[in-house]
Design an enzyme around this catalytic site. Structure first.
Site, PDB file in Angstrom:
ATOM      1  N   TYR A   1      43.038  39.383  34.070  1.00  0.00           N
ATOM      2  CA  TYR A   1      43.980  39.978  34.947  1.00  0.00           C
ATOM      3  C   TYR A   1      44.860  40.086  33.518  1.00  0.00           C
ATOM      4  O   TYR A   1      45.022  38.806  32.779  1.00  0.00           O
ATOM      5  CB  TYR A   1      44.826  39.347  35.656  1.00  0.00           C
TER       6      TYR A   1
ATOM      7  N   TYR B   1      52.664  41.343  46.217  1.00  0.00           N
ATOM      8  CA  TYR B   1      51.262  40.893  47.590  1.00  0.00           C
ATOM      9  C   TYR B   1      51.686  40.524  48.157  1.00  0.00           C
ATOM     10  O   TYR B   1      50.640  39.497  49.169  1.00  0.00           O
ATOM     11  CB  TYR B   1      50.946  39.874  46.127  1.00  0.00           C
TER      12      TYR B   1
ATOM     13  N   ASP C   1      45.985  38.629  25.267  1.00  0.00           N
ATOM     14  CA  ASP C   1      46.886  38.270  26.355  1.00  0.00           C
ATOM     15  C   ASP C   1      47.029  36.948  26.455  1.00  0.00           C
ATOM     16  O   ASP C   1      46.884  36.210  27.369  1.00  0.00           O
ATOM     17  CB  ASP C   1      46.056  38.837  26.985  1.00  0.00           C
TER      18      ASP C   1
ATOM     19  N   LYS D   1      55.607  35.510  29.998  1.00  0.00           N
ATOM     20  CA  LYS D   1      56.451  34.774  31.351  1.00  0.00           C
ATOM     21  C   LYS D   1      57.106  33.512  30.461  1.00  0.00           C
ATOM     22  O   LYS D   1      58.431  33.083  31.227  1.00  0.00           O
ATOM     23  CB  LYS D   1      54.525  34.360  31.560  1.00  0.00           C
TER      24      LYS D   1
HETATM   25  C1  LIG Z   1      51.674  38.173  34.211  1.00  0.00           C
HETATM   26  C2  LIG Z   1      50.630  38.203  33.159  1.00  0.00           C
HETATM   27  C3  LIG Z   1      50.640  39.926  33.237  1.00  0.00           C
HETATM   28  C4  LIG Z   1      51.027  40.863  33.309  1.00  0.00           C
HETATM   29  O1  LIG Z   1      53.198  39.914  33.098  1.00  0.00           O
HETATM   30  P1  LIG Z   1      53.464  40.589  33.962  1.00  0.00           P
HETATM   31  O2  LIG Z   1      55.399  39.852  33.759  1.00  0.00           O
HETATM   32  O3  LIG Z   1      53.777  40.000  35.538  1.00  0.00           O
HETATM   33  O4  LIG Z   1      54.397  42.542  33.652  1.00  0.00           O
HETATM   34  C5  LIG Z   1      49.213  40.295  32.168  1.00  0.00           C
HETATM   35  N1  LIG Z   1      48.684  39.405  31.387  1.00  0.00           N
HETATM   36  C6  LIG Z   1      48.511  37.893  31.685  1.00  0.00           C
HETATM   37  C7  LIG Z   1      47.295  37.448  31.011  1.00  0.00           C
HETATM   38  C8  LIG Z   1      49.646  37.438  32.869  1.00  0.00           C
HETATM   39  O5  LIG Z   1      48.863  36.383  33.323  1.00  0.00           O
END
Ligand SMILES: *Cc1c(COP(=O)(O)O)cnc(C)c1O
Length: 426
Positions: free
Chosen positions: A144, A16, A238, A267
């Site tokens: 996202y 980025y 998610d 994460k």
């Molecule tokens: C960071 C994130 C992703 C993507 O995860 P990566 O490990 O960077 O591929 C997907 N969804 C959410 C809500 C995120 O915060």
């Protein structure tokens, strides 16, 4: 400058980042607790938990010991036809922690891929039951869900980082978050109209992260879940950013009493030490893949899936949620953010302040003269001894849960100072 920095920088492509104009990245030599130590000897207070992963702070001795022991015994083995204790223990523990019958765990190595797997599960769930036309996905404005092609198609098309690739991705359906009665009727109508072609709705429960730290309440989330069930569309939560305490509960869905059909985790799963992700399915989703037909199986398998080192780190991270008062720490962070960040509301150039759990976001207003100088803000924060990296129009704090009140006060005071300096120039 260190040798490795001058010799290596010309060979690195940063994420980025406009490489022509961005300031040089900071060289890190060590981390500890809520601190990042730089090669020039300075120490920064960390306000971001390294993209929201390091919930226990850096270098927690319990995670390190678990990874070291695992490294000596079994660093990696393929996960097809072979299984091992760290992955099976972790799967069992995630199933016990997640609500309802979310009990089948598919491991991957990144959040984006965990979402890709959830999409495959949802689409094939219907196909395996003779409803192959149910294959489109509904996502929300400001969403996202990742950077790979299928997940980019689920990011806000205007605010997302991916407008560039429009036309090369699957065409999915964007909805508004149904946060009032009018929008609820509209969302209901959208599902009613398209249900025959919809596989799933995907949502970041309670807080939309990388799309701008937008927040919605538990009632909105509960309505989405109820509407999905009524229209026979799967719900994918998610929880890659929200999971593991960030919003105040272990998982954000708990606050709304929602049991999604599929949950994505990553994460903070390993406490910020190693890459790992998981897609967890409810029993009925898994059972739709059981058949005499080999083509009904889930065809996915990353090379490094269920890496034992990462699974050992994740198990150790879950231990820490049991042995240390993480959720109480999140509640204390939330209270302190409410006291110390809220005053930013009165500053010129600030449009909104939002707080949820250990997330504090200050949204900047559009300026008459043009865009927000993110590089200048980032440099100023580092100059003042804190590690913050605003994106879009949001300055946000997502500190490690173990941060002490004094360090957190320094973070919030620095945000107030920098935004006050900015207000004077507007
Ligand atoms: C960071 C994130 C992703 C993507 O995860 P990566 O490990 O960077 O591929 C997907 N969804 C959410 C809500 C995120 O915060």
């Amino acid at each position: 400058m260190s040798d490795w920095l001058t010799a290596g920088l010309p060979h690195i492509w940063l994420p980025y980042t406009q490489m022509a104009t961005a300031p040089a990245p900071l060289a890190v030599v060590a981390t500890q607790g809520a601190r990042i130590r730089l090669a020039d000897g300075r120490e920064l207070i960390d306000g971001l938990s390294s993209w929201w992963t390091a919930c226990h702070g850096y270098n927690h001795p319990h995670i390190r010991a678990a990874v070291e022991a695992q490294l000596a015994a079994l660093p990696h083995v393929m996960f097809a036809g072979l299984v091992h204790e760290p992955a099976l223990r972790l799967a069992q523990r995630l199933a016990a922690l997640l609500p309802g019958d979310l009990e089948r765990v598919f491991f991957t190595e990144s959040g984006s891929v965990a979402v890709e797997v959830a999409l495959k599960m949802a689409i094939q769930y219907w196909r395996n039951q003779g409803q192959a036309e149910k294959k489109r996905i509904v996502y929300f404005r400001h969403a996202y869900h990742g950077d790979t092609f299928a997940t980019m198609a689920l990011c806000d098309p205007e605010e997302g980082m991916h407008a560039l690739f429009a036309g090369t991705m699957p065409d999915q359906l964007m909805a508004e978050l149904p946060s009032d009665d009018t929008m609820r009727r509209a969302f209901d109508l959208l599902l009613a109209t398209h249900a025959g072609r919809l596989a799933a709705v995907i949502v970041e429960p309670l807080v939309q992260g990388a799309g701008g730290m937008k927040m919605h309440d538990a009632a909105t989330l509960a309505f989405i879940a109820e509407a999905c069930a009524r229209h026979k569309v799967l719900l994918i939560a998610d929880e890659i950013m929200t999971g593991f305490g960030r919003t105040g509960r272990m998982f954000a869905c708990e606050e709304a009493g929602v049991i999604p059909d599929i949950v994505c985790l990553s994460k903070a799963l390993t406490g910020g030490t190693l890459p790992l992700a998981a897609t967890v399915a409810r029993r009925h989703v898994f059972e739709a893949f059981l058949s005499d037909d080999p083509a009904a199986a889930l065809m996915h398998g990353p090379t490094y899936m269920a890496n034992p080192l990462a699974c050992a780190a994740a198990n150790a991270s879950l231990d820490l949620f049991e042995s240390e008062p993480r959720l109480a720490q999140v509640a204390a962070i939330e209270a302190q953010l409410r006291n110390e960040l809220a005053p930013c509301r009165n500053l010129a150039g600030v449009a909104d302040v939002r707080i949820k759990g250990a997330i504090g976001a200050v949204e900047l207003g559009c300026q008459p003269g043009g865009s927000i100088d993110l590089n200048a803000l980032r440099l100023r924060f580092a100059e003042l001894g804190v590690w913050l990296r605003p994106f879009g129009n949001v300055v946000y704090l997502m500190p490690p849960f173990i941060i002490d009140a004094e360090d957190l006060a320094t973070l919030t005071a620095t945000v107030r100072q920098v935004l006050t300096e900015r207000a004077r120039q507007l």
